[in-house]
Design a protein around this motif. Structure first.
Motif, PDB file in Angstrom:
ATOM      1  N   THR A  13       0.829  -1.211   0.000  1.00 28.58           N
ATOM      2  CA  THR A  13       0.000   0.000   0.000  1.00 28.58           C
ATOM      3  C   THR A  13       0.858   1.253   0.000  1.00 28.58           C
ATOM      4  O   THR A  13       0.618   2.194  -0.771  1.00 28.58           O
ATOM      5  CB  THR A  13      -0.936   0.008   1.239  1.00 28.58           C
ATOM      6  N   ASP A  26      -8.313  11.949  -1.818  1.00 25.91           N
ATOM      7  CA  ASP A  26      -8.697  10.671  -2.424  1.00 25.91           C
ATOM      8  C   ASP A  26      -7.591   9.624  -2.282  1.00 25.91           C
ATOM      9  O   ASP A  26      -7.865   8.439  -2.060  1.00 25.91           O
ATOM     10  CB  ASP A  26      -9.032  10.861  -3.919  1.00 25.91           C
ATOM     11  N   ASN A  29      -7.704   8.394   1.246  1.00 19.62           N
ATOM     12  CA  ASN A  29      -8.869   7.524   1.443  1.00 19.62           C
ATOM     13  C   ASN A  29      -8.636   6.136   0.840  1.00 19.62           C
ATOM     14  O   ASN A  29      -8.985   5.117   1.440  1.00 19.62           O
ATOM     15  CB  ASN A  29     -10.118   8.150   0.821  1.00 19.62           C
ATOM     16  N   GLU A  30      -8.041   6.112  -0.358  1.00 20.83           N
ATOM     17  CA  GLU A  30      -7.746   4.833  -1.028  1.00 20.83           C
ATOM     18  C   GLU A  30      -6.749   4.018  -0.204  1.00 20.83           C
ATOM     19  O   GLU A  30      -6.912   2.816  -0.011  1.00 20.83           O
ATOM     20  CB  GLU A  30      -7.179   5.111  -2.428  1.00 20.83           C
ATOM     21  N   MET A  32      -6.223   4.253   3.000  1.00 21.06           N
ATOM     22  CA  MET A  32      -6.859   3.816   4.246  1.00 21.06           C
ATOM     23  C   MET A  32      -7.794   2.624   4.021  1.00 21.06           C
ATOM     24  O   MET A  32      -7.955   1.779   4.891  1.00 21.06           O
ATOM     25  CB  MET A  32      -7.625   4.973   4.891  1.00 21.06           C
ATOM     26  N   ARG A  33      -8.404   2.564   2.829  1.00 20.90           N
ATOM     27  CA  ARG A  33      -9.237   1.397   2.496  1.00 20.90           C
ATOM     28  C   ARG A  33      -8.365   0.135   2.467  1.00 20.90           C
ATOM     29  O   ARG A  33      -8.752  -0.927   2.965  1.00 20.90           O
ATOM     30  CB  ARG A  33      -9.936   1.589   1.143  1.00 20.90           C
ATOM     31  N   GLU A  34      -7.183   0.288   1.870  1.00 19.09           N
ATOM     32  CA  GLU A  34      -6.244  -0.849   1.791  1.00 19.09           C
ATOM     33  C   GLU A  34      -5.755  -1.260   3.191  1.00 19.09           C
ATOM     34  O   GLU A  34      -5.666  -2.445   3.509  1.00 19.09           O
ATOM     35  CB  GLU A  34      -5.032  -0.459   0.923  1.00 19.09           C
ATOM     36  N   ARG A  36      -7.328  -0.733   6.002  1.00 17.28           N
ATOM     37  CA  ARG A  36      -8.462  -1.335   6.711  1.00 17.28           C
ATOM     38  C   ARG A  36      -8.591  -2.818   6.358  1.00 17.28           C
ATOM     39  O   ARG A  36      -8.727  -3.673   7.238  1.00 17.28           O
ATOM     40  CB  ARG A  36      -9.762  -0.606   6.362  1.00 17.28           C
ATOM     41  N   MET A  37      -8.521  -3.117   5.052  1.00 16.03           N
ATOM     42  CA  MET A  37      -8.637  -4.511   4.606  1.00 16.03           C
ATOM     43  C   MET A  37      -7.483  -5.360   5.151  1.00 16.03           C
ATOM     44  O   MET A  37      -7.673  -6.502   5.563  1.00 16.03           O
ATOM     45  CB  MET A  37      -8.660  -4.577   3.071  1.00 16.03           C
ATOM     46  N   LYS A  50     -11.770   0.172  12.999  1.00 19.74           N
ATOM     47  CA  LYS A  50     -12.569   1.367  12.692  1.00 19.74           C
ATOM     48  C   LYS A  50     -11.995   2.606  13.373  1.00 19.74           C
ATOM     49  O   LYS A  50     -11.817   3.664  12.741  1.00 19.74           O
ATOM     50  CB  LYS A  50     -14.015   1.122  13.154  1.00 19.74           C
ATOM     51  N   ILE A  53      -8.399   3.521  11.846  1.00 19.37           N
ATOM     52  CA  ILE A  53      -8.474   4.188  10.536  1.00 19.37           C
ATOM     53  C   ILE A  53      -8.952   5.639  10.705  1.00 19.37           C
ATOM     54  O   ILE A  53      -8.431   6.560  10.063  1.00 19.37           O
ATOM     55  CB  ILE A  53      -9.426   3.423   9.579  1.00 19.37           C
ATOM     56  N   LYS A  57      -6.654   8.742   9.481  1.00 21.23           N
ATOM     57  CA  LYS A  57      -7.197   9.596   8.426  1.00 21.23           C
ATOM     58  C   LYS A  57      -7.267  11.058   8.876  1.00 21.23           C
ATOM     59  O   LYS A  57      -6.890  11.968   8.136  1.00 21.23           O
ATOM     60  CB  LYS A  57      -8.593   9.108   8.018  1.00 21.23           C
TER      61      LYS A  57
END
Length: 458
Positions: A13, A26, A29-30, A32-34, A36-37, A50, A53, A57
């Motif tokens: 990431t 953006d 955010n992208e 942080m999505r990675e 999180r997963m 939760k 992140i 962020k």
């Protein structure tokens, strides 16, 4: 390797982030999505993920980019700091009583490694100059007392036990005057476990606590059970009140979500971790160092501490003199190899060096022996030689090679390869000696000189 899957995901990431000159919201955010997963796949508690992140962020988007750091480095720095905070922030030390003995009560379910951890904790304290006493208060599990006695004998630590039929509270209580009369300044009580939490278990633990007033109550949990170990820690803390957690088998869980969740969910810090099944001291848990390892930044401090505890400085000075005089023999090489082995596997050592965590995959299928099998073979070959042969390899002719191969359970080709590689090492040492003439200090850097293959390289 500890946290291997999580580490791989996070590093991938952040590699994407490094390709951006300037990060937009953006981009964050992208990323942080990675993240999180990656955390969820590592079996980190959902609520913990939760909150984690959210904090990262908020800091990343509102962060003033420092002149010395790229935007990607700022995000990595924030994640590093938040991971450290998630695991407790700083090292949590044992509460040592100013008036001996310090009483440590071990608790946990069956199969978590409680009895072994009691022995390993005793060994860690012994190495710090303490005089621990192990107390066999697990009166239910068959052979639990015998197991602790065997451990105590192997580690050179006394064990207190009482005749069969004595209740656990009496055993714990009577161990204290015994410790005082035998100059033991730490008492480690190994209590009974259960296959699952029940009221009878908790009541016995509460009774022992009331009888001996422990300075530390440590819960032993198995990292391999993932979030279940966090639930166990919460239940024990609610009922008994814990001071710390010992997490065992952490090296067997590539995900590591339990280690990242337990402090946030229970408020109880991890104080020690157990790696491997060997009778070695428990390792102190350092949140900041563990965060660095997860992010692929290594853990140099732990490596230095391991080296300082492993290597004999007087022996090292003698070895340097031998190197200077070109008197380095196979006996010396074997001695050095055995000291390096004490640091752990090559795979674990690579994980402690910054930027080297991912090297294992690059080396897979190549010439480096990561599992130590070839190092064990070398040890067998050298030990099958006579003292004269180890001192002077030039006398090892064909018939001697056959005898050495038979004695070590290897092939003549393996013996030939070791002798060839050792010969190359000796040549390199002669080159270094020539370069060293007229200079003060240690051996110079090798620069562009081609290093010979070390004997644990295939």
């Amino acid at each position: 390797m500890i946290f291997e899957s999580l580490s791989d995901r996070l590093q991938a990431t952040f590699k994407k982030l490094r390709g951006h000159g300037k990060l937009t919201e953006d981009d964050v955010n992208e990323a942080m999505r990675e993240v999180r997963m990656a955390l969820l796949e590592a079996d980190v508690n959902f609520k913990v993920v939760k909150e984690f992140i959210k904090r990262v962020k908020e800091r990343a988007i509102g962060q003033d980019i420092l002149e010395t750091l790229t935007p990607a480095q700022v995000v990595i720095k924030i994640v590093d700091e938040e991971l450290t905070n998630l695991m407790g922030g700083t090292q949590s030390r044992l509460n040592i009583s100013p008036k001996p003995p310090t009483v440590i009560m071990m608790a946990g379910l069956q199969g978590a490694g409680k009895t072994t951890s009691a022995g390993k904790l005793g060994l860690a304290l012994k190495k710090q100059g303490k005089h621990p006493l192990l107390v066999a208060a697990d009166i239910y599990r068959p052979a639990a007392v015998t197991q602790l006695q065997v451990l105590g004998k192997q580690l050179g630590i006394p064990v207190f036990s009482m005749p069969a039929g004595t209740d656990a509270v009496t055993i714990a209580k009577d161990s204290l005057p015994y410790a005082l009369s035998h100059a033991c300044d730490v008492v480690i009580i190994d209590t009974a476990g259960r296959l699952q939490i029940d009221e009878a278990l908790m009541q016995e633990l509460r009774d022992i606590k009331a009888a001996v007033h422990p300075h530390e109550i440590l819960l032993v949990v198995d990292a391999m059970t993932g979030q279940e170990s966090v639930n166990v820690a919460k239940a024990f803390n609610d009922s008994l009140g814990l001071d710390g957690v010992i997490m065992t088998k952490l090296d067997g869980d590539a995900r590591g979500g339990a280690a990242l969740s337990v402090k946030a969910v229970t408020g109880v810090p991890i104080k020690f971790i157990g790696l491997g099944e060997k009778l070695e001291p428990l390792e102190v848990f350092h949140p900041d160092r563990m965060a660095s390892r997860i992010l692929g930044m290594g853990d140099v401090l732990s490596l230095v501490e391991k080296a300082q505890a492993t290597f004999d400085m007087e022996e090292a000075k003698k070895m340097e003199k031998k190197l200077r005089k070109d008197e380095f023999t196979l006996d010396d090489f074997l001695s050095q190899m055995q000291q390096v082995k004490k640091l752990g596997s090559l795979e674990n050592i690579l994980g402690l060096i910054p930027g080297m965590g991912g090297l294992k995959k690059q080396l897979a299928g190549q010439d480096i022996d990561l599992d130590g099998k070839e190092m064990r073979q070398i040890e067998a070959i050298i030990k099958s030689m006579t003292p004269k042969e180890r001192a002077d390899i030039s006398i090892i002719n064909g018939s001697r090679r056959k005898r050495i191969a038979m004695g070590s359970g290897t092939r003549v080709q393996d013996v030939n390869k070791l002798l060839k590689q050792f010969g190359e090492m000796k040549k390199m040492m002669k080159k270094m000696k020539k370069m060293q003439k007229g200079k003060k200090g240690g051996f110079p850097g090798l620069g562009g000189m081609g290093l010979p293959k070390m004997p644990f390289m295939r």
